[in-house]
Design a protein around this motif. Structure first.
Motif, PDB file in Angstrom:
ATOM      1  N   LEU A  86       0.657  -1.162  -0.237  1.00 10.49           N
ATOM      2  CA  LEU A  86       0.270  -0.077   0.268  1.00 10.49           C
ATOM      3  C   LEU A  86       0.906   1.534  -0.022  1.00 10.49           C
ATOM      4  CD1 LEU A  86      -3.185  -0.750   1.950  1.00 10.49           C
ATOM      5  CD2 LEU A  86      -2.769  -1.115  -0.108  1.00 10.49           C
ATOM      6  N   LYS A  87       1.635   1.635   1.009  1.00 10.81           N
ATOM      7  CA  LYS A  87       2.911   2.513   0.584  1.00 10.81           C
ATOM      8  C   LYS A  87       3.120   2.881  -0.509  1.00 10.81           C
ATOM      9  CE  LYS A  87       3.998   2.635   5.599  1.00 10.81           C
ATOM     10  NZ  LYS A  87       5.470   1.720   7.394  1.00 10.81           N
ATOM     11  N   ALA A  88       3.975   1.133  -1.576  1.00  6.18           N
ATOM     12  CA  ALA A  88       4.165   1.463  -2.313  1.00  6.18           C
ATOM     13  C   ALA A  88       3.045   2.485  -3.458  1.00  6.18           C
ATOM     14  CB  ALA A  88       4.929   0.286  -3.109  1.00  6.18           C
ATOM     15  N   VAL A  89       2.116   1.468  -3.576  1.00 10.72           N
ATOM     16  CA  VAL A  89       1.006   2.364  -4.742  1.00 10.72           C
ATOM     17  C   VAL A  89       0.283   3.633  -3.853  1.00 10.72           C
ATOM     18  CG1 VAL A  89      -1.347   1.430  -5.475  1.00 10.72           C
ATOM     19  CG2 VAL A  89       0.102  -0.056  -4.038  1.00 10.72           C
ATOM     20  N   ALA A  90       0.792   4.261  -2.374  1.00 14.24           N
ATOM     21  CA  ALA A  90       0.210   5.117  -2.025  1.00 14.24           C
ATOM     22  C   ALA A  90      -0.814   5.823  -2.914  1.00 14.24           C
ATOM     23  CB  ALA A  90       1.582   6.270  -2.421  1.00 14.24           C
ATOM     24  N   PRO A  91      -2.409   5.147  -3.559  1.00  7.39           N
ATOM     25  CA  PRO A  91      -3.626   5.709  -4.075  1.00  7.39           C
ATOM     26  C   PRO A  91      -3.982   7.300  -2.714  1.00  7.39           C
ATOM     27  CG  PRO A  91      -3.888   4.330  -2.203  1.00  7.39           C
ATOM     28  CD  PRO A  91      -2.917   3.984  -2.497  1.00  7.39           C
ATOM     29  N   GLN A  92      -4.630   7.791  -3.753  1.00 10.62           N
ATOM     30  CA  GLN A  92      -5.533   8.766  -3.267  1.00 10.62           C
ATOM     31  C   GLN A  92      -6.864   8.452  -2.907  1.00 10.62           C
ATOM     32  OE1 GLN A  92      -5.566  11.382  -6.143  1.00 10.62           O
ATOM     33  NE2 GLN A  92      -3.313  12.340  -5.847  1.00 10.62           N
ATOM     34  N   THR A  93      -7.225   7.680  -3.635  1.00  6.69           N
ATOM     35  CA  THR A  93      -8.899   6.294  -3.771  1.00  6.69           C
ATOM     36  C   THR A  93      -8.213   5.124  -3.641  1.00  6.69           C
ATOM     37  OG1 THR A  93      -9.883   8.583  -4.444  1.00  6.69           O
ATOM     38  CG2 THR A  93     -11.343   6.835  -4.993  1.00  6.69           C
ATOM     39  N   ALA A  94      -9.383   4.704  -3.036  1.00  6.45           N
ATOM     40  CA  ALA A  94      -8.945   2.999  -3.274  1.00  6.45           C
ATOM     41  C   ALA A  94     -10.696   2.776  -3.401  1.00  6.45           C
ATOM     42  CB  ALA A  94      -8.524   2.488  -1.502  1.00  6.45           C
ATOM     43  N   ILE A  95     -11.116   1.456  -3.897  1.00  4.62           N
ATOM     44  CA  ILE A  95     -12.311   0.997  -4.126  1.00  4.62           C
ATOM     45  C   ILE A  95     -12.111  -0.451  -3.672  1.00  4.62           C
ATOM     46  CG2 ILE A  95     -14.094   0.435  -5.800  1.00  4.62           C
ATOM     47  CD1 ILE A  95     -13.188   3.611  -7.322  1.00  4.62           C
ATOM     48  N   TYR A  96     -12.930  -1.126  -3.229  1.00  6.85           N
ATOM     49  CA  TYR A  96     -12.947  -2.390  -3.101  1.00  6.85           C
ATOM     50  C   TYR A  96     -14.460  -2.704  -3.407  1.00  6.85           C
ATOM     51  CZ  TYR A  96     -15.946  -1.706   1.412  1.00  6.85           C
ATOM     52  OH  TYR A  96     -17.024  -1.152   1.750  1.00  6.85           O
ATOM     53  N   MET A  97     -14.512  -4.071  -4.122  1.00  9.48           N
ATOM     54  CA  MET A  97     -15.856  -5.316  -4.503  1.00  9.48           C
ATOM     55  C   MET A  97     -15.717  -5.522  -3.953  1.00  9.48           C
ATOM     56  SD  MET A  97     -14.940  -4.326  -8.670  1.00  9.48           S
ATOM     57  CE  MET A  97     -17.236  -4.185  -9.035  1.00  9.48           C
ATOM     58  N   ALA A  98     -17.177  -5.773  -3.224  1.00  8.85           N
ATOM     59  CA  ALA A  98     -17.814  -7.003  -1.679  1.00  8.85           C
ATOM     60  C   ALA A  98     -19.365  -7.006  -1.864  1.00  8.85           C
ATOM     61  CB  ALA A  98     -17.506  -6.576  -0.831  1.00  8.85           C
ATOM     62  N   GLY A  99     -20.194  -7.810  -2.140  1.00 11.78           N
ATOM     63  CA  GLY A  99     -21.420  -7.878  -1.550  1.00 11.78           C
ATOM     64  C   GLY A  99     -21.703  -7.667   0.276  1.00 11.78           C
ATOM     65  N   VAL A 100     -22.857  -7.311   0.198  1.00 15.80           N
ATOM     66  CA  VAL A 100     -23.338  -6.360   1.460  1.00 15.80           C
ATOM     67  C   VAL A 100     -23.849  -8.041   2.390  1.00 15.80           C
ATOM     68  CG1 VAL A 100     -25.445  -5.623   2.533  1.00 15.80           C
ATOM     69  CG2 VAL A 100     -24.952  -5.218   0.223  1.00 15.80           C
ATOM     70  N   ASN A 101     -23.297  -7.857   3.537  1.00 19.57           N
ATOM     71  CA  ASN A 101     -23.129  -9.083   4.136  1.00 19.57           C
ATOM     72  C   ASN A 101     -22.932 -10.675   3.501  1.00 19.57           C
ATOM     73  OD1 ASN A 101     -24.729  -7.768   6.173  1.00 19.57           O
ATOM     74  ND2 ASN A 101     -26.467  -7.533   5.229  1.00 19.57           N
ATOM     75  N   ASN A 102     -22.172 -10.217   3.099  1.00 17.50           N
ATOM     76  CA  ASN A 102     -21.015 -11.517   2.062  1.00 17.50           C
ATOM     77  C   ASN A 102     -20.452 -12.594   3.498  1.00 17.50           C
ATOM     78  OD1 ASN A 102     -17.767 -11.073   2.378  1.00 17.50           O
ATOM     79  ND2 ASN A 102     -18.677  -9.351   1.875  1.00 17.50           N
ATOM     80  N   SER A 103     -20.859 -13.870   3.125  1.00 20.02           N
ATOM     81  CA  SER A 103     -19.651 -14.817   3.972  1.00 20.02           C
ATOM     82  C   SER A 103     -18.387 -15.098   4.510  1.00 20.02           C
ATOM     83  CB  SER A 103     -20.707 -15.895   3.502  1.00 20.02           C
ATOM     84  OG  SER A 103     -19.847 -16.189   2.249  1.00 20.02           O
TER      85      SER A 103
END
Length: 383
Positions: free
Chosen positions: A189-206
């Motif tokens: 993460l330090k190497a990427v140093a993003p301003q914005t991070a977007i994760y893709m996950a379902g609501v209440n996933n197992s």
């Protein structure tokens, strides 16, 4: 525009540059119809390129619907085969796509789609033989704005990219493996140093994605975090100089929300081990110090239950080992080790924790249960 499309517990990302479109993953088969409907409102004619980052169903299932609904000019994959019907159906359609070519990608390759050039950062030539770590990772630089798309790449793939001294910097990071704590290592993460991070996950996933550890790590590096489970589809519009986000469900970044800590167990005070003498006028006796809790051979702490169903290849996160204090004195478990003696030798070392007489604590494979002490091996495989 880059569309991080909400397909539930899966990935699907559309890059749209005028008449040129590229799709990275397609979510699960169950999301295929809704994905095709979404693409139908955005795509102009053919889809120039489709990338299947790896052959897990939550990434390629929806691509089966896409290949049936659209003309696709080129299909990219990581070369890894799978035995699932979903993979078989996907590959059959990919090979049968009229005028389309199927190309395997590896580190060092470049994808040219219209005027866009994507650097392939993973997998390396010698693959990990781990489906997630063998995910295709792409970096796109568009003017002054850059994107990093990581599929389900985990810590091993991240370490490999770091060792290879690749350019990982990105304005926008697609968080690896749905926000799993087995991705998004701090050095990466330090190497990427993003301003914005977007994760893709379902609501209440197992899987409990995203994991708290990942949100905390992203927060620590200063990234603003958005997720499909909270914000729905996220569209990043950019002119190459700056960018702005359009959220299906407006709300503050996930990183700014309160992250509930796992409550620490509150041990019941141990009964006094010695009685304090009643003071007398003269002389005043010196009180006997209360002995510290010990982990001596005289204690009687035993494993009293092992919940295990025998499904070794799976991640049985609800497995646990229960230990009980069968003695009459409280025991501080600090430094005690619970060891799995099978291949790999997982071990769990207890932090300071007082186990009262007649009480039990549990160490789970990959779950947190504060009512039983909150202990976990944090293992990605069955213990």
């Amino acid at each position: 525009m880059v569309h991080f499309i909400n397909v539930g517990q899966g990935d699907s990302i559309l890059l749209d540059l005028g008449q040129t479109e590229m799709l990275i993953d397609g979510g699960d088969t169950s999301a295929g119809a809704s994905l095709v409907s979404y693409l139908g409102k955005v795509v102009d004619g053919d889809i120039e390129a489709v990338v299947a980052t790896h052959p897990h169903a939550d990434h390629i299932g929806g691509l089966i619907h896409v290949l049936r609904a659209f003309q696709v000019d080129k299909v990219y994959w990581n070369g890894e085969a799978a035995t699932s019907k979903t993979y078989g159906d996907f590959m059959t359609l990919a090979r049968a796509e009229p005028q389309a070519s199927l190309e395997q990608l590896k580190r060092g390759d470049t994808i040219n789609v219209g005027s866009l050039a994507f650097a392939v950062l993973n997998p390396p030539s010698t693959m990990f033989k781990d489906t997630n770590n063998d995910s295709i990772v792409l970096r796109l630089k568009y003017g002054d704005v850059s994107f990093l798309f990581t599929g389900d790449a985990g810590n091993d793939a991240e370490a490999s990219m770091l060792v290879a001294s690749l350019n990982l910097g990105a304005s926008v990071l697609k968080v690896g493996h749905h926000g799993s704590k087995y991705s998004s290592s701090m050095p990466f993460l330090k190497a990427v140093a993003p301003q914005t991070a977007i994760y893709m996950a379902g609501v209440n996933n197992s899987y409990s994605h995203p994991h708290t550890e990942t949100i905390v790590a992203l927060n620590q590096i200063g990234a603003k975090v958005y997720g499909a489970d909270t914000h729905g589809t996220v569209v990043v519009a950019t002119d190459g100089q700056g960018y702005e986000l359009k959220l299906q469900n407006p709300g503050p970044p996930r990183a700014s929300l309160a992250i509930p800590p796992v409550p620490a167990p509150t041990p019941t005070p141990s009964p006094p081990l010695t009685a304090m003498p009643t003071p007398t006028p003269t002389p005043t006796p010196t009180p006997t110090p209360t002995p510290a809790l010990t982990s001596s051979t005289a204690t009687n702490v035993e494993i009293t239950k092992i919940l295990y169903d025998g499904l070794v290849p799976r991640t049985e996160s609800d497995e646990y080992v229960e230990i009980t204090n069968l003695g009459s004195e409280a025991v501080d478990l600090k430094g005690w080790i619970l060891k799995d003696i099978s291949e790999g030798y997982y071990s769990f070392t207890f932090p300071p924790y007082v186990l009262q007489p007649g009480k039990s604590a549990r160490v789970y494979t990959n779950e947190i249960h504060p009512e039983y002490g909150g202990f976990s091996f944090h293992s990605a495989t069955a213990i």
